[in-house]
Design an enzyme around this catalytic site. Structure first.
Site, PDB file in Angstrom:
ATOM      1  N   CYS A 255      71.126  -0.518  40.084  1.00 44.35           N
ATOM      2  CA  CYS A 255      72.251  -1.121  40.804  1.00 44.35           C
ATOM      3  C   CYS A 255      71.932  -2.513  41.364  1.00 44.35           C
ATOM      4  O   CYS A 255      71.948  -3.486  40.626  1.00 44.35           O
ATOM      5  CB  CYS A 255      72.754  -0.160  41.878  1.00 44.35           C
TER       6      CYS A 255
ATOM      7  N   HIS B 191      73.853   4.879  39.035  1.00 49.35           N
ATOM      8  CA  HIS B 191      72.833   5.588  39.825  1.00 49.35           C
ATOM      9  C   HIS B 191      72.414   6.879  39.124  1.00 49.35           C
ATOM     10  O   HIS B 191      73.103   7.899  39.268  1.00 49.35           O
ATOM     11  CB  HIS B 191      73.384   5.935  41.215  1.00 49.35           C
TER      12      HIS B 191
ATOM     13  N   GLU C 148      70.155   8.754  39.980  1.00 50.37           N
ATOM     14  CA  GLU C 148      69.568   9.691  40.957  1.00 50.37           C
ATOM     15  C   GLU C 148      70.589  10.638  41.572  1.00 50.37           C
ATOM     16  O   GLU C 148      70.219  11.602  42.229  1.00 50.37           O
ATOM     17  CB  GLU C 148      68.839   8.901  42.063  1.00 50.37           C
TER      18      GLU C 148
END
Ligand code: XMP
Length: 504
Positions: free
Chosen positions: A75, A164, A166
């Site tokens: 990002c 993202h 994650e």
């Protein structure tokens, strides 16, 4: 070991968790870390987090992108890298938050980071600025609605992602981390190594100068692992409350483990009478839970040392998430978990919750690394209020005794038939209805027992486990033959949702 440079993203700890869950050590560095410091840290790869800031708003050592190691920029990191290497970053009027579909470019098929990715997948975005032009050396790997979403600068060993990976909503997130860690950074997968480095480091600091810790143990995996962990550092006073709703084997299984550790002083508080005095005749599930929660605290308080002491609890990450009061996600209370109420005000106690950042599977790995035997670590979860919420209808000793006997047969047989580890949680629930049966030519009018066996991951969702019919039928018949008071056994097929795992 992987380094994570934190530019202030709310997701930095999630990156840390993803890496750790794959059995790789990770250390978080502040955004002002220098290239030198990172080089000295003996890392095998670096991940750059996102940030609430725009490119140019925070100062850091841009040379960190030139370290000779594989690097993954997420990002904000993606935008910084794009700009640094000659691309274009612009503020967009249409910001992108939430779900996006990313598509692979043809070049991505030669790239290790996206190995195994489908042509299209769901990725989670959260950004205002966008990269509108890639650096000239960049290989475009993913796009989202025609805009770049991931690229690689091969010479710099640098991969950059707009989304993202994650967060759980990014479908291929774990695969991406696996590819980065094991295929690109070539880290050897070793579940135990480094996993708990920061846990040990933090504990050492918290326990500096402390000689004894009181630890609440329930007989479950989390609090037992905690007691054994603490015993490596200090003397542990393990407090176990018998509230009268335990199964036949809860206390003895725990004692079997604890007695191997001379540094743990095991104290059983027999509070059966106190609990029964208030619970006899109670049938409302919430009332049962509230009474138990309150009595737990009362009993506990009376048994704590008088002076200045430290109290350890085996709270883990899923407990924290479930009880988090997130103003953006108002949740309806489904059940009052007995241990979420906290301690009453006025008790001068330093609370220690070292497992707060760990998930259940990590606690099991920690337990294994501490030498706790596997069959204990693999035991099913059991609710704090115990059998009191597995006996439906007004509570009476005789019903709890029947439920206890039925549980013992059910769990014992699952183990004997090698089915126990195929099930995430199993329970025998005594129902408050009687049905007619016939035994030895005589009529019976006795209770119904429901067996429950589910597969799950975090207990948030669950499905009935498909146990073999033949085993279920044999177990049902054993229960009816051996437990007086039950003449019918049923198996619960409902998933969660719409049902819950426990019946109350
Ligand atoms: P439910 O029934 O809500 O349960 O699907 C999810 C998981 O939580 C356990 N459970 C509890 N654990 N105190 C606990 O420590 C409680 O009050 C409690 N209530 C439910 C349940 O056994 C399942 O694993």
């Amino acid at each position: 070991m992987i380094g994570i440079v934190d530019f202030g993203s709310q997701y930095t700890r999630l990156i840390h968790k993803n890496v750790r869950s794959l059995g790789v050590g990770a250390q978080i560095f502040p955004s002002d870390v220098s290239k030198d410091e990172l080089e000295k840290a003996k890392l095998q790869g670096i991940i750059f987090s996102g940030s609430p800031a725009s490119v140019g708003e925070i100062k850091f050592d841009e040379n960190i992108f030139e370290i000779n190691l594989p690097k993954l920029a997420i990002c904000f990191g993606y935008q910084v890298v794009a700009k640094k290497f000659g691309g274009k970053v612009e503020e967009q009027t249409a910001r992108e938050y939430g779900r996006a579909v990313v598509s692979r470019s043809r070049e991505s098929f030669d790239d290790l980071l996206f190995e195994g990715f489908p042509q299209e997948s769901i990725a989670w975005m959260s950004h205002g600025d966008s990269v509108t032009g890639l650096p000239s050396q960049a290989k475009s790997l993913l796009t989202s609605e025609g805009r770049p979403a991931a690229f690689c600068l091969e010479k710099s060993q640098l991969w950059a992602l707009q989304f993202h990976p994650e967060v759980a909503h990014s479908q291929e997130g774990i695969r991406l981390f696996e590819n980065f860690l094991f295929k690109i950074c070539k880290i050897e997968r070793s579940i135990e190594a480094h996993l708990f480095d920061d846990l040990y480091e933090k504990l050492e600091k918290q326990l500096k100068g402390i000689k004894e810790v009181t630890c609440a143990v329930s007989g479950g995996v989390d609090s037992t692992v905690l007691a054994v962990l603490l015993a490596k550092f200090v003397k542990v006073r393990a407090l176990f409350v018998n509230h009268g709703f335990l199964r036949n084997y809860d206390q003895s299984d725990l004692e079997e483990i604890i007695k191997k550790y001379p540094n743990i002083d095991f104290k059983v508080i027999d509070a059966r009478e106190i609990f029964w005095n208030e619970l006899r005749g109670v049938s409302d599930p919430e009332e049962k839970r509230k009474i138990i929660g309150k009595l737990f605290i009362d009993v506990f308080e009376k048994n704590l040392p008088q002076e200045n002491f430290m109290l350890a609890q085996g709270t883990i990450y899923s407990d924290v998430i479930e009880s988090a009061d997130n103003p953006n996600a108002p949740t309806q209370k489904i059940k009052s978990h007995h241990n979420v109420g906290g301690l009453p005000p006025g008790i001068k106690v330093k609370l220690l919750e070292p497992l707060r950042d760990l998930f259940k599977d990590e606690v099991r790995i920690l337990g294994k690394s501490l030498g706790i035997q596997a069959d204990f670590l693999d035991r099913h979860p059991f609710p704090g209020p115990g059998l009191s919420i597995r006996v439906l209808g007004p509570l009476e000793e005789k019903w709890v005794e029947i439920a206890r006997k039925a549980d013992s047969i059910f769990i014992g047989e699952l183990k004997r038939r090698n089915l126990y580890s195929k099930v995430w949680q199993a329970a025998a629930v005594l129902l408050p209805i009687s049905t007619v049966g016939v035994m030895g030519d005589g009529r019976t009018y006795e209770r119904v027992l429901a067996l429950r066996a589910v597969t799950s991951k975090e207990a948030m969702t669950a499905e009935a486990t498909e146990l073999p019919w033949s085993d279920l039928k044999e177990i049902a018949s054993m229960i009816v033959n051996e437990v007086r008071g039950i003449n019918r056994v049923v198996f619960d097929l409902t998933s969660k949702p719409p049902a819950t795992i426990e019946w109350e």
